[in-house]
Design an enzyme around this catalytic site. Structure first.
Site, PDB file in Angstrom:
ATOM      1  N   LYS A  12      10.062  12.187 -18.988  1.00  0.00           N
ATOM      2  CA  LYS A  12      10.588  12.042 -17.943  1.00  0.00           C
ATOM      3  C   LYS A  12      10.272  12.139 -16.096  1.00  0.00           C
ATOM      4  O   LYS A  12      10.246  11.125 -14.868  1.00  0.00           O
ATOM      5  CB  LYS A  12      11.521  13.673 -17.382  1.00  0.00           C
ATOM      6  CG  LYS A  12      12.412  13.597 -16.687  1.00  0.00           C
ATOM      7  CD  LYS A  12      13.032  15.277 -15.938  1.00  0.00           C
ATOM      8  CE  LYS A  12      11.593  16.066 -14.500  1.00  0.00           C
ATOM      9  NZ  LYS A  12      11.937  16.951 -13.727  1.00  0.00           N
ATOM     10  N   ASP A  19      17.038  14.822 -15.688  1.00  0.00           N
ATOM     11  CA  ASP A  19      16.950  15.850 -15.104  1.00  0.00           C
ATOM     12  C   ASP A  19      17.543  16.935 -15.330  1.00  0.00           C
ATOM     13  O   ASP A  19      18.666  16.523 -15.886  1.00  0.00           O
ATOM     14  CB  ASP A  19      16.261  16.043 -13.578  1.00  0.00           C
ATOM     15  CG  ASP A  19      17.304  15.060 -12.545  1.00  0.00           C
ATOM     16  OD1 ASP A  19      18.377  14.931 -13.492  1.00  0.00           O
ATOM     17  OD2 ASP A  19      17.144  15.366 -11.154  1.00  0.00           O
TER      18      ASP A  19
END
Length: 212
Positions: free
Chosen positions: A121, A139
């Site tokens: 991420k 997220d």
């Protein structure tokens, strides 16, 4: 309406409402961006933006950060969540960049992921923001909103990223930032502002979905 038509309408709506979407993290170069993104894990951008000016002033380059005193770094970022681990990772990351990449922040997903404290991420967010790379990063905001809209039923962030990438295919960098802002200010975890939501017709649940 077919699934493809639904996806196309949602995509078009997000691109129209957030055509110039960018991160709210403040940075001046890829070194500062990487640090800001690392600090933002399970922490708000607002809080990160409060601590980074002093951090960047004291450690303006990766070579200086590599030689930093751990306690001094901790003191500067102590208001950020998990600051002990993040301080360690920042210094380790800087040393890895110096030793393995000749002092240059790597610019590919796989190379970024070799750095301490940098998962997929974080790597994707850096590439999305700095290079507008065609990646999706998931997220809590992206996870929650994509599940509320029925775009994914995956249990993990990585699997959700894979599903959204397959569904949207293009404009992923803008869509990532759009979903973050949408989740932060409209499709909030608690008390979402459904009255101003531009995709409420596609919403299937107000549950606060979280990755396992």
């Amino acid at each position: 309406m077919t699934k493809k038509q639904k996806i196309d309408k949602i995509k078009k709506s997000f691109l129209q409402h957030y055509q110039d979407a960018k991160t709210e993290l403040k940075y001046r170069n890829i070194y500062e961006l990487l640090i800001a993104v690392m600090l933002s894990a399970q922490c708000t951008d607002k809080r990160v933006n409060i601590v980074t000016p002093a951090l960047f002033a004291k450690y303006p380059s990766v070579d200086i950060l590599a030689k930093a005193d751990i306690d001094e770094v901790k003191e500067l970022i102590k208001s950020v969540s998990f600051f002990n681990n993040k301080a360690q990772n920042l210094i380790k990351m800087a040393n890895q960049v110096m030793n393995n990449f000749a002092g240059n922040i790597p610019t590919t997903q796989e190379e970024l992921k070799t750095l301490s404290g940098v998962g997929q991420k974080t790597a994707n967010v850096v590439l999305i923001e700095y290079f507008e790379a065609n990646y999706m990063a998931v997220d809590t905001h992206v996870f929650r909103t994509s599940h509320r809209l029925g775009l994914s039923d995956a249990k993990t962030a990585i699997r959700t990223e894979e599903e959204l990438t397959k569904l949207f295919k293009t404009d992923l960098s803008t869509l990532h930032q759009a979903f973050v802002l949408f989740g932060r200010y409209i499709c909030k975890a608690l008390k979402p502002d459904c009255n101003i939501c531009f995709v409420k017709d596609f919403c299937i649940s107000k549950n606060n979905f979280k990755p396992v």
